[in-house]
Structures are given as C-alpha cells and as structure tokens.
Write an enzyme that holds these catalytic residues in place. Structure first.
Site, PDB file in Angstrom:
ATOM      1  N   LYS A  35      41.842  29.553  43.230  1.00 11.57           N
ATOM      2  CA  LYS A  35      41.442  30.739  43.987  1.00 11.57           C
ATOM      3  C   LYS A  35      39.940  30.816  44.246  1.00 11.57           C
ATOM      4  CE  LYS A  35      41.244  33.720  39.879  1.00 11.57           C
ATOM      5  NZ  LYS A  35      41.763  34.951  39.268  1.00 11.57           N
ATOM      6  N   ARG A 128      44.860  44.405  31.353  1.00  5.67           N
ATOM      7  CA  ARG A 128      45.112  44.080  32.752  1.00  5.67           C
ATOM      8  C   ARG A 128      46.619  44.010  32.902  1.00  5.67           C
ATOM      9  NH1 ARG A 128      42.587  39.060  36.201  1.00  5.67           N
ATOM     10  NH2 ARG A 128      44.637  38.175  35.770  1.00  5.67           N
TER      11      ARG A 128
END
Length: 354
Positions: A35, A128
């Site tokens: 990414k 998260r």
C-alpha cells in the site's frame, strides 16, 4: 520531469530477502504489503522475487493492479459492504471483524462459485480493528456454518493506532485463542497473523511465540527498520525510495516576514525566529505532494524551513555545494513521505532496475 520519486528495485529485493530470511528462521511467512507505494506492479513483483508468498494491500483498486502476479492477494483493510463483490473477485483472503460483512462475503462467494478465505482479527489492546476476546467463539460459531467462506486463521494489529508494542505475552494470547478455536470446532487453523513490522524486533531477539506463522510487512521492507522502536535492521537499505525536487528560486532573503502576521494557506499560525539573512531555495514540490516533516535532506547541511501547497522552502546557507536555479535537491523519505509521494500524480515515478 521533476519532482520525481526514484525507486531502486535492487535494494528493495535485498531488503525483502533479508526480512524473509529472518522470518523463515522462525517458520514465519511474510505478506508483502504494497500500500505504501500504491501497488506499483514492478515494485510488488520485486517483493515476490525477494521471497514473499502473499501480497497484501488495503485498497481493492491496488489489488486489481496485481492480478497478473501469480501469488495470493490479501485485503488488509476490513472490507466495506459496498465492495464485497470486488473483494471476492480480486482478493483471495481478507481480514475481517464484522459478522454481517462476513455473511455478505459468503453470499457473494457462492454467486461467484469461489471459496474466499478470511482471517478473523482480534483486538488485543491497540483499539483498531478486531473483535474482543470474549466475542471470538460466538463469532466463529457463525462463521463455520457459512458456505463459500473458509476460516484460515486469526490475526491482530498492533502499534498502528494505539501504539501498543507487541510483546510475547500479547501474542501468546493470540495463540491461546487459536488453540481454543481449534479445540472447540475441531479445526486446524494454519495462520496466526501476529502483526506488522513492529513485531519484527521479537523475531530478531528470538522472543516471537513459536506458533505465530505470519507477519504483514511493509515498512521494514521499504525502509529497513522495525517499527516498535524504529531501529534499523542489519543488512538493509533505508534509501530504496528517494525524492528529487528542483530549485525554482534561489535568493538571499530575511528570515522573518514583514507585516502583520495571520494564518497561512492552511489556516495555521506559524512562529518565526529572526535569524537574519538566509540563502533560501524554493523547490517545486509542496504539501499537496508530501509533508515536509517526512523529508530528510541527503545534504545534511540543508535545513527545511516551511512549505505551502506547491512550494518547499529550504535554507542552503550552510551548504558547501554551490546550488543554483535548476539544480536538484535529493531527500530520503519517512514512511508517510513514501506514501504521499506514491499517491501524488504530480510526482513522477522512476524505477531503477540496477
């Protein structure tokens, strides 16, 4: 054409091999995370040549670019319900924490006549993604009844949001959860995904629990450092990605603005120190492309002063190099800098094979 992001594939491959070899000693497979460089296919392919067996990305649009590379693709961000069709089409495995989304993946997988593999994410304190420990068994009870879905393992994410450092005790919790699932449901989960580059220090020091089988590695490959403490990994490069920007103005100017000071173009109020006259270079790159704080001048005598949308201002007063308009100034990049420069369409990408 400047500014440009220069990518050295030789150094990237060596970094990848170093990380893969380090993990192989502990029987850990590496997912190469693409990414940060927006899954540029040539760069991702270099990771595969370096030994990674799975490519992972947070964006389906990026995974689409990699379909020609013959390794499994992993979706790292929890899937959106609106992208379920493409998840099944372009990702072989995905990280999940919501049972409703997993059910949607099941329905779509049946439509496409595929078996989609999932890793159930468990929140071990970083806050998260992930289900809470007490919810794991009830969710798995539903997952194992779904068609078109295969539960391959469990995983966790640490450091990225809550800055929680991976420790042997935390990762042992993950192993214990895996063992509980196997025992209750008579499964043989083969993936225990123990985090990202922040878990590498445990590998280096022989502290990673034996049953951790996978790590998802991006930053350690592209920058040659683990991310729990920011330490360099031996025999790696930190300059796989470098930024080059061109000087468009070079003048001696005061260091303190003249007039009444208000907000800058980003609504911020800056603080200036009067340091007299400076030799200042303006570079044709700005905050639209990269955050100034993610830049490290290769000429260490250069000082970063400030930036606007399209301009970066640097102090070259103390440099021994006789810079002139049109010259190029080079920078190493922090992780965020690689990410933003890769994303910016205004930064040219130059791939070097040697």
């Amino acid at each position: 054409m400047y500014p440009l992001l220069r990518i050295n594939l030789v150094k990237l491959r060596e970094n990848t091999q170093t990380i893969v070899n380090l993990c192989e000693k502990k029987n850990i497979k590496v997912v190469g995370v693409t990414k940060v460089f927006c899954a540029i296919p040539e760069v991702a392919q270099t990771m595969v040549k370096g030994g990674v067996e799975i490519l992972g990305d947070s964006r389906i649009k990026n995974l689409k670019k990699l379909q020609h590379i013959p390794v499994p693709k992993m979706l790292l961000r929890i899937p959106m319900k609106s992208e379920v069709e493409e998840v099944i089409k372009y990702a072989d495995i995905s990280l999940n924490s919501e049972i409703d989304t997993i059910k949607s993946l099941s329905e779509e997988a049946k439509k496409q006549r595929k078996i989609h593999e999932i890793i159930l994410m468990v929140d071990l304190g970083d806050l998260r993604e992930g289900v809470l420990k007490e919810d794991v068994i009830p969710i798995v009870e539903q997952i194992v009844k779904l068609e078109g879905i295969r539960l391959r393992g469990i995983g966790t994410n640490l450091t990225c949001y809550g800055s929680v450092i991976p420790t042997p005790d935390i990762l042992e919790e993950l192993v214990e959860i895996k063992n509980s699932i196997n025992k209750k449901f008579n499964l043989n989960l083969d993936i225990v995904s123990g985090g990202n580059s922040s878990s590498l220090y445990l590998v280096q020091n022989g502290l990673i629990p034996r049953e951790i089988t996978q790590l998802r590695i991006g930053e350690a490959i592209v920058l040659g450092r683990e991310t729990a403490f920011g330490d360099r990994i031996p025999h790696t490069y930190d300059d796989v990605f470098t930024l080059e920007a061109q000087i468009v103005e070079l003048k001696e100017k005061p260091s303190y603005p003249r007039g009444i000071l208000g907000m800058d173009a980003f609504g911020e109020r800056q603080v200036y120190v009067d340091r007299g006259i400076m030799k200042r270079a303006i570079l044709a790159i700005g905050r639209q492309d990269v955050n100034m704080n993610d830049l490290i001048p290769i000429d260490s005598s250069i000082e970063l002063i400030g930036s606007s949308s399209d301009h970066l201002i640097v102090n070259v007063t103390n440099s021994t190099y006789p810079y002139k308009v049109g010259d190029i100034i080079k920078f190493k990049l922090r992780y965020g800098g690689i990410l933003s420069c890769s994303t910016s369409e205004y930064v040219e990408k130059v791939i070097e094979e040697a």
